[in-house]
Design a protein around this motif. Structure first.
Motif, short mmCIF file in Angstrom:
data_model
loop_
_atom_site.label_atom_id
_atom_site.label_comp_id
_atom_site.label_asym_id
_atom_site.label_seq_id
_atom_site.Cartn_x
_atom_site.Cartn_y
_atom_site.Cartn_z
N GLY A 38 -40.23 -25.72 104.55
CA GLY A 38 -39.67 -24.11 104.96
C GLY A 38 -40.88 -23.19 104.56
N LYS A 39 -42.04 -23.95 104.30
CA LYS A 39 -43.14 -22.97 103.68
C LYS A 39 -44.34 -23.46 104.42
CE LYS A 39 -41.74 -22.81 98.79
NZ LYS A 39 -42.13 -22.91 97.43
N GLU A 40 -45.36 -22.49 104.38
CA GLU A 40 -46.57 -22.47 105.02
C GLU A 40 -47.49 -23.45 104.75
OE1 GLU A 40 -46.74 -18.06 106.97
OE2 GLU A 40 -48.32 -18.69 105.71
N ARG A 41 -48.30 -24.05 105.28
CA ARG A 41 -49.52 -25.02 104.92
C ARG A 41 -50.20 -24.25 103.79
NH1 ARG A 41 -51.90 -29.58 108.67
NH2 ARG A 41 -49.51 -29.69 108.95
N GLU A 42 -50.51 -24.82 102.54
CA GLU A 42 -51.02 -24.11 101.68
C GLU A 42 -52.34 -25.01 101.16
OE1 GLU A 42 -50.18 -23.20 96.77
OE2 GLU A 42 -48.92 -24.79 97.96
N PHE A 43 -53.59 -24.29 100.77
CA PHE A 43 -54.71 -24.79 100.72
C PHE A 43 -54.46 -25.44 99.05
CE2 PHE A 43 -59.07 -25.70 99.86
CZ PHE A 43 -59.65 -25.02 98.83
N VAL A 44 -55.06 -26.54 98.76
CA VAL A 44 -55.11 -27.32 97.38
C VAL A 44 -56.52 -27.25 96.98
CG1 VAL A 44 -54.66 -29.26 96.15
CG2 VAL A 44 -53.00 -28.54 98.07
N ALA A 45 -57.61 -27.78 97.57
CA ALA A 45 -58.68 -28.09 97.12
C ALA A 45 -59.72 -28.39 98.13
CB ALA A 45 -58.90 -29.17 95.88
N ALA A 46 -60.97 -28.05 98.19
CA ALA A 46 -62.11 -28.61 98.98
C ALA A 46 -63.24 -29.14 98.29
CB ALA A 46 -62.13 -27.32 99.83
N ILE A 47 -64.00 -29.87 99.03
CA ILE A 47 -65.40 -30.39 98.51
C ILE A 47 -66.33 -30.31 99.68
CG2 ILE A 47 -64.54 -32.68 98.88
CD1 ILE A 47 -66.12 -33.32 96.01
N ARG A 48 -67.57 -29.64 99.13
CA ARG A 48 -68.48 -29.90 100.25
C ARG A 48 -69.36 -31.21 100.16
NH1 ARG A 48 -69.23 -25.16 102.76
NH2 ARG A 48 -68.82 -23.17 101.65
N GLN A 49 -70.13 -31.27 101.00
CA GLN A 49 -70.75 -32.54 101.18
C GLN A 49 -71.53 -32.93 100.06
OE1 GLN A 49 -73.68 -33.23 104.24
NE2 GLN A 49 -73.22 -35.53 104.43
N GLY A 50 -72.15 -31.90 99.29
CA GLY A 50 -72.93 -31.96 98.25
C GLY A 50 -72.18 -32.16 97.00
N GLY A 51 -70.97 -31.85 96.97
CA GLY A 51 -70.18 -31.88 95.80
C GLY A 51 -69.67 -30.65 94.98
N ASP A 52 -70.09 -29.74 95.67
CA ASP A 52 -69.44 -28.30 95.05
C ASP A 52 -67.76 -28.44 95.49
OD1 ASP A 52 -72.05 -26.23 96.16
OD2 ASP A 52 -71.80 -27.23 94.36
N THR A 53 -67.14 -27.94 94.28
CA THR A 53 -65.58 -27.86 94.72
C THR A 53 -64.82 -26.77 94.74
OG1 THR A 53 -65.28 -28.53 92.30
CG2 THR A 53 -65.50 -30.53 93.65
N PHE A 54 -63.92 -26.52 95.27
CA PHE A 54 -63.19 -25.22 95.34
C PHE A 54 -61.61 -25.56 95.13
CE2 PHE A 54 -66.85 -23.06 96.50
CZ PHE A 54 -67.71 -24.08 97.12
#
Length: 120
Positions: A38-54
């Motif tokens: 019942g909820k929208e898709r939510e961003f959890v985490a991301a990682i760039r190829q070089g390793g930077d994380t969000f």
């Protein structure tokens, strides 16, 4: 076509930990999203190829995203799980158009998801 395969979900109790894995052939930015009923898709985490994380707000301080480029794997370590973390967790690979790391529109390739259920 980039194929993504998630694994590692399951049923745990509040306070427990889980590690999700995603096998991918993509070397681009990778992310985890989740979607509860019942909820929208939510961003959890991301990682760039070089390793930077969000991280999304719900993940900060509890979840860690990592990747092993040699093994074509992306991981999501989830600690201190809460019942509100219950959702299907999806692995995603970045597409050609950047709408921002936290936007599902930025990712063209998706796995089928793995269920995480946290009981209180």
């Amino acid at each position: 076509q980039v194929q993504l395969v998630e694994s590692g979900g399951g049923l745990v109790q509040a306070g427990d930990s889980l590690r999700l894995s995603c096998r991918t052939a993509s070397g681009s930015t990778m992310a985890w999203f989740r979607q509860a009923p019942g909820k929208e898709r939510e961003f959890v985490a991301a990682i760039r190829q070089g390793g930077d994380t969000f991280y999304g707000d719900s993940a900060k301080g509890r979840f860690t995203i990592a990747r092993d480029n040699a093994k074509n794997m992306v991981y999501l370590q989830m600690n201190r799980l809460r019942p509100e973390d219950t959702a299907i967790y999806y692995c995603a690979a970045e597409g050609k158009v950047d709408y921002g790391l936290g936007s599902a529109k930025s990712y063209d390739y998706w796995g089928r998801g793995t269920q995480v259920a946290v009981s209180s």
